[in-house]
Every structure is written in structure tokens, then in C-alpha cells.
Design a protein around this motif. Structure first.
Motif, short mmCIF file in Angstrom:
data_model
loop_
_atom_site.label_atom_id
_atom_site.label_comp_id
_atom_site.label_asym_id
_atom_site.label_seq_id
_atom_site.Cartn_x
_atom_site.Cartn_y
_atom_site.Cartn_z
N ARG A 1 -13.53 0.98 4.16
CA ARG A 1 -12.67 1.12 5.33
C ARG A 1 -12.87 0.01 6.36
O ARG A 1 -12.04 -0.14 7.25
CB ARG A 1 -12.91 2.48 6.00
N GLU B 1 -0.21 -2.49 4.12
CA GLU B 1 -0.70 -1.12 4.25
C GLU B 1 -1.08 -0.52 2.90
O GLU B 1 -2.03 0.27 2.81
CB GLU B 1 0.38 -0.27 4.93
N LYS B 2 -0.37 -0.91 1.85
CA LYS B 2 -0.68 -0.38 0.53
C LYS B 2 -2.09 -0.78 0.09
O LYS B 2 -2.84 0.02 -0.47
CB LYS B 2 0.35 -0.88 -0.48
N GLN C 1 -7.99 10.01 8.38
CA GLN C 1 -7.33 9.93 7.08
C GLN C 1 -6.37 11.09 6.86
O GLN C 1 -5.65 11.12 5.88
CB GLN C 1 -8.37 9.93 5.95
N VAL D 1 -4.57 -1.55 2.12
CA VAL D 1 -5.52 -0.83 2.98
C VAL D 1 -5.77 0.57 2.44
O VAL D 1 -6.93 1.03 2.35
CB VAL D 1 -5.00 -0.79 4.43
N HIS D 2 -4.70 1.28 2.04
CA HIS D 2 -4.88 2.64 1.52
C HIS D 2 -5.62 2.62 0.18
O HIS D 2 -6.43 3.51 -0.10
CB HIS D 2 -3.51 3.31 1.35
N ALA E 1 -9.21 2.22 0.94
CA ALA E 1 -9.76 3.44 1.56
C ALA E 1 -10.06 4.51 0.52
O ALA E 1 -11.04 5.26 0.66
CB ALA E 1 -8.78 3.97 2.61
N ARG E 2 -9.26 4.57 -0.55
CA ARG E 2 -9.54 5.55 -1.60
C ARG E 2 -10.84 5.25 -2.32
O ARG E 2 -11.43 6.14 -2.94
CB ARG E 2 -8.37 5.57 -2.60
#
Length: 546
Positions: A239, A227-228, A172, A230-231, A234-235
Motif C-alpha cells: 500500500r 488506479e487499477k 479499503q 494501485v488496487h 493493494a490486494r
């Protein structure tokens, strides 16, 4: 009931390896493809050696050259990559006839009922690996019950786990700090970095009926989401796909949109996702290999007399007609010349094509001789049977029959099809836009021309200023083209407003009042008064009557 099985193939270095195959003189090594992204040059494909040096996709080209000064680069050509992927699609037809493209670098194959021909699914993967090794390609593959799961296995299965310290994942962090993360924490004190052994590689083949288990250990990017998203997941500490399998759908949809849930349902098989095979393009070409080289025009025409009937028979069998035909002449000294013709209307008649090709052979230089002729109809159209009513086949008074088409084809062969044009009417009240110019070969004649509500001048030109008093009424005297003219009679006005939905520079002067003005010298002019708008108005002349 037979379980559906999907094979996904991913070519992670497709662009670089495609050009390396084409440029055989280039030694393999540090090689990269460069593309345009956000007004900057970035790496879009890398060779294995370049990736081993630490270069990565999306890296700016100046940074890559700073790391590897001897990096060899080429500009990306999406057309070449698409054509290479289409060639790989044809190769993949040996495993199953149901092959679809996953642009820009993947293939999806419906393997249902075909794996036993290669000794099972393991045999299929072995055959894929052997073929790609012979082709000089890097390939990753995955087999599962659904397209989404197979796609994720091909791209993410078997990837090593991340090194963690104090519960944080190093993957990360920023790319530049990952390699120093463990050492930095050890020097500053605290608990020594704990290296977690990578988990056992996830199998490339998901057992039938075990889709959820195969998906659970894959990262969320394996769901084909942006990707947005996914991030954002993840926050929240999510994951892997397994982290959201038991999560209620409503909160996920409300926060991340419908696309996340849709992709998850497709991967699990809850939403159908068919494999759409690319339809093979129609290909019409014939070739004649000669025992001895030829050089005379008569000999070339004799070869065409053998090729044309065969080509036209193929076209008629498919209900197609040629619009553009290319003749390639291969010389004995390994040169190649080509001539190309176009037709006014699609045709599969050798008598129509032969004279047009003969016109183009005057510029052919045989050199040491021609040993191969190749004739290809690379632009075709469907043709329907027509009943001809005479030599000119008149349509509403226009000679648009077979003889007319032959004439246009002959002229187009010499001067170009785009140089032969016609006027067709346009439904508008703007005088200068009542007709448009179209190529004769790609258009049909107008059946009727709508009559104008008022007479129009024979000659229409760009608006020319007229020196007169600023008054909407027709001036008694005015000056135009350095001449002083006196008005004898005037008819009008005809008011024309601009098209308000368009911003045309010529009509920024606002509404116009048109007059037919006859002067004492006998000329009949088309004058108008513009009331002014974004630019000042006044008197102008736009045409001359007969």
C-alpha cells in the motif's frame, strides 16, 4: 554541484474556485462543477463547504443532490480551466522562469537556485500560500529533488493515517460503510476497535538527498500510476511506496507492466524527467485611450492610423503576418463593440489592413461615444520575403499576386473568406471525385491539371436511372427524363471499378462500363452500365457532353 530542486503546486479545487472567481455575484457555499463521465453526470470539482458535507469527486449528481438539496452546480468548461491554469503559470513565473503545466490542475516549477530570493524553501511555500489566499485559491505544495517526489508530496504528504481493526484497513471498504465500521464491530462483540494515532505529518519539503525516505511513507498512488495498478498492489498487501522499494523489478514489471517501474525510477531520480516550460504565446495587440469620447468614423480612422503602424511593426519584428485582425471599440457607457477582418494571405502592411477595417466600420454605433480603441492580430502566420514580378505576379498563368490577394481580402470581408472557393485536382479515377472545393484564402492554385485518359462530360450530375434492357451492350432505344431516345452512335466502353478500400453508397452497384452515346436528337450523353453488387445494377446517365 548544485542539487536540483523541484516545486510542485496542486490546486485541488481549481475548477470550482475558478468559476467562483468569475461569478462574483454567487455567494460562496455548497458549489460543485459537473462533468460528463461514462454517459452520466458526476462531480468534477467541489468547494470546501461541499466537501465538508461529505460530497466527493466522481459522485453521481443525483446522489449529491439527495445529500445536499441546496447544492449549486455549473457545467464544466475545460477551456476556461485551461486558460485559468495558464494564467496561474504566468503568476508562478515570479518564483522561477522554468514553469511547466501539469494538466489539468497542477504546476511544476524548477526551483533550482531561486529559493534564496524568498528566504529559503520555507519562504517559497509561505509566499505561495499567501498569494493563493489572496487569490481565493486552495493550494498544496511539495518540494523535492525530482518531479515525481514533489508531485507525490504535494498531493499525499501529511494525510492522516487510517483507522484499523483486526488488521484490516477501513479505507479499503466502500465509502458508505467506512463511517460505521468501528461502531459496527463494537456492537457485535469481539475486540474493541483500536484507533491508531495518525503518524506525524510527512514534511512538505524533502531534504536534498533524502528522496527515498520521503517517498517511503507515501501511498502508491503518489507514483502517478493508474488506479487499477494501485488496487492490484493493494490486494498483495502493498500500500505504500516503501513496500516496493526493495522488491525485485522483474516480478513487478511482469505482473504490472513497465509503467510502474518507470514511474518509480522517475520519482527516485534514476530516470531523468525534465520540466518542460510552456512557451508563452505570441501576443500582438495595441491600445489607444482617448481623452474625450469620439463618435465620427473619421475620428475612428484617425485612431487606426496611429494603431496600425505600431501593430505592424511588432508583427514584422517577429517575422509574422496577420491573418485575422480584431478591432474592439470600448464605449463610454461600458459597452464594447468589435469588428473582425480576415486576409487572403498573411500581411503586416498597414495599407493592406486599413481599407478592410474601414469597410467594417459602417455598422458601428457610437452611442454616447468611444473612449478606447484596441487592435489585435489574434491569428498570425510566419511570412517570408517574396520577389514580385508585376502587378499580378503570375504563377503558372494564374494571377495570384498582390492585387489578387487584395481583391480576395475585400470580397472576403463582405461575404466571408469561406465563400470564395476554387477547384483543385484530386488523384483519383472516380469521376465525381476528380476535383475538390477549397477556400481561396487557405489554398494555392493547382500548377497543372492532369489530363484525363478519356474525355469527360462538361456537365456532371448525380446518377439518374435510364430505362433500358438489362444488357451490357448499348441499348438501341432507352428512356431518360421522360423522353424516348434513339441511339445514333456510341463509343466505349471505359471500365471503372469502385475504390474497394472505401464504402461509398453511390458505388455499391459495383463495376461500371461507361459509354459516350450520341442520340438522334443531337445530345451526347455519358451512360454507364453497373454490373450490380450490394444493390442492383442497370443503366444510368451521369453527364452531358458539349
Amino acid at each position: 554541484m548544485r542539487c536540483r530542486r523541484i516545486l510542485s503546486l496542486w490546486f485541488p479545487r481549481l475548477g470550482a474556485e475558478c468559476l467562483l472567481r468569475r461569478m462574483r455575484g454567487l455567494p460562496p457555499g455548497l458549489f460543485a462543477i459537473v462533468g460528463e463521465e461514462a454517459n452520466r453526470q458526476v462531480l468534477t470539482s467541489l468547494s470546501a463547504e461541499a466537501e465538508a458535507k461529505g460530497l466527493y469527486l466522481g459522485q453521481p449528481l443525483p446522489d449529491a443532490r439527495a445529500m445536499c438539496p441546496d447544492l449549486v452546480t455549473r457545467i464544466r468548461n475545460p477551456q476556461i480551466e485551461a486558460a485559468f491554469l495558464a494564467a496561474l503559470r504566468r503568476w508562478a513565473g515570479r518564483f522561477s522562469p522554468w514553469v511547466g503545466e501539469e494538466a489539468p490542475d497542477g504546476l511544476i516549477i524548477d526551483l533550482t537556485g531561486a529559493a534564496h530570493l524568498f528566504g529559503g524553501e520555507e519562504g517559497v511555500l509561505a509566499a505561495v500560500a499567501a498569494d493563493c489566499e489572496g487569490l481565493g485559491l486552495t493550494v498544496e505544495a511539495g518540494i523535492a529533488d525530482t518531479v515525481g517526489t514533489a508531485w507525490g508530496l504535494a498531493r499525499y504528504a501529511g494525510k492522516p493515517g487510517a483507522v484499523t481493526r483486526n488488521g484490516d484497513a477501513i479505507d479499503q471498504e466502500a465509502r458508505a460503510t467506512r463511517s460505521r465500521s468501528a461502531k459496527r464491530h463494537w456492537i457485535r462483540g469481539g475486540a474493541a476497535p483500536v484507533t491508531i494515532a495518525p503518524p506525524a505529518p510527512v514534511a512538505r519539503i524533502a531534504t536534498p538527498g533524502q528522496t527515498r525516505q520521503a517517498l517511503a511513507s507515501l501511498p502508491l498512488a503518489a507514483l502517478r500510476i493508474d488506479e487499477k495498478t494501485v488496487h492490484g498492489l493493494a490486494r498483495l498487501g502493498l500500500r505504500h511506496v516503501g513496500d516496493i522499494l526493495g522488491t525485485p523489478r522483474a516480478p513487478l514489471t511482469r505482473r504490472f507492466g513497465r509503467e510502474l517501474v518507470r514511474r518509480l525510477d522517475q520519482a527516485l531520480g534514476l530516470e531523468e524527467e525534465p520540466v518542460s516550460p510552456a512557451r508563452p504565446p505570441l501576443h500582438f495587440a495595441v491600445r489607444l485611450t482617448l481623452p474625450d469620447p469620439i463618435g465620427l468614423t473619421e475620428d475612428i480612422m484617425a485612431g487606426l492610423d496611429r494603431l496600425l503602424p505600431a501593430l505592424c511593426d511588432r508583427l514584422r519584428a517577429r517575422g509574422q503576418g496577420a491573418r485575422r485582425v480584431r478591432l474592439q471599440l470600448f464605449h463610454a457607457d461600458h459597452r464594447m463593440q468589435e469588428v473582425e477582418i480576415g486576409l487572403a494571405r498573411a500581411s503586416a502592411d498597414p495599407a493592406m489592413l486599413r481599407p478592410l477595417l474601414a469597410l467594417k466600420l459602417t455598422g458601428v454605433e457610437a452611442g454616447f461615444g468611444i473612449d478606447t480603441l484596441r487592435l489585435e492580430a489574434h491569428v498570425t502566420e510566419p511570412v517570408q520575403a517574396r520577389q514580385h514580378r508585376g502587378p499580378y505576379d503570375p504563377v503558372e498563368g494564374c494571377p495570384e499576386g498582390e492585387e489578387f490577394e487584395k481583391m480576395v481580402s475585400r470580397l472576403g470581408t463582405r461575404v466571408g473568406m469561406e465563400a470564395i472557393t476554387r477547384l483543385v485536382p484530386v488523384d483519383t479515377h472516380i469521376p465525381e471525385k476528380t476535383a475538390k472545393i477549397l477556400p481561396v484564402a487557405w489554398s494555392k492554385p493547382a500548377e497543372t491539371w492532369p489530363p484525363p485518359c478519356n474525355p469527360r462530360p462538361v456537365v456532371l450530375f448525380r446518377c439518374e436511372p435510364v430505362q433500358a434492357h438489362d444488357d451490357p451492350m448499348v441499348p438501341a432505344r432507352f428512356r431518360w427524363r421522360r423522353r424516348d431516345l434513339v441511339t445514333a452512335s456510341a463509343t466505349g466502353p471505359e471500365r471503372i471499378a469502385p475504390e474497394w478500400w472505401l464504402d461509398e453508397p453511390g458505388w455499391r452497384s459495383g463495376t461500371r462500363d461507361y459509354w459516350r452515346v450520341e442520340v438522334t436528337t443531337g445530345e451526347r450523353l455519358w451512360l454507364y452500365y453497373a454490373y450490380g453488387g450490394a444493390v442492383p445494377g442497370g443503366w444510368f446517365c451521369q453527364g452531358v457532353f458539349a
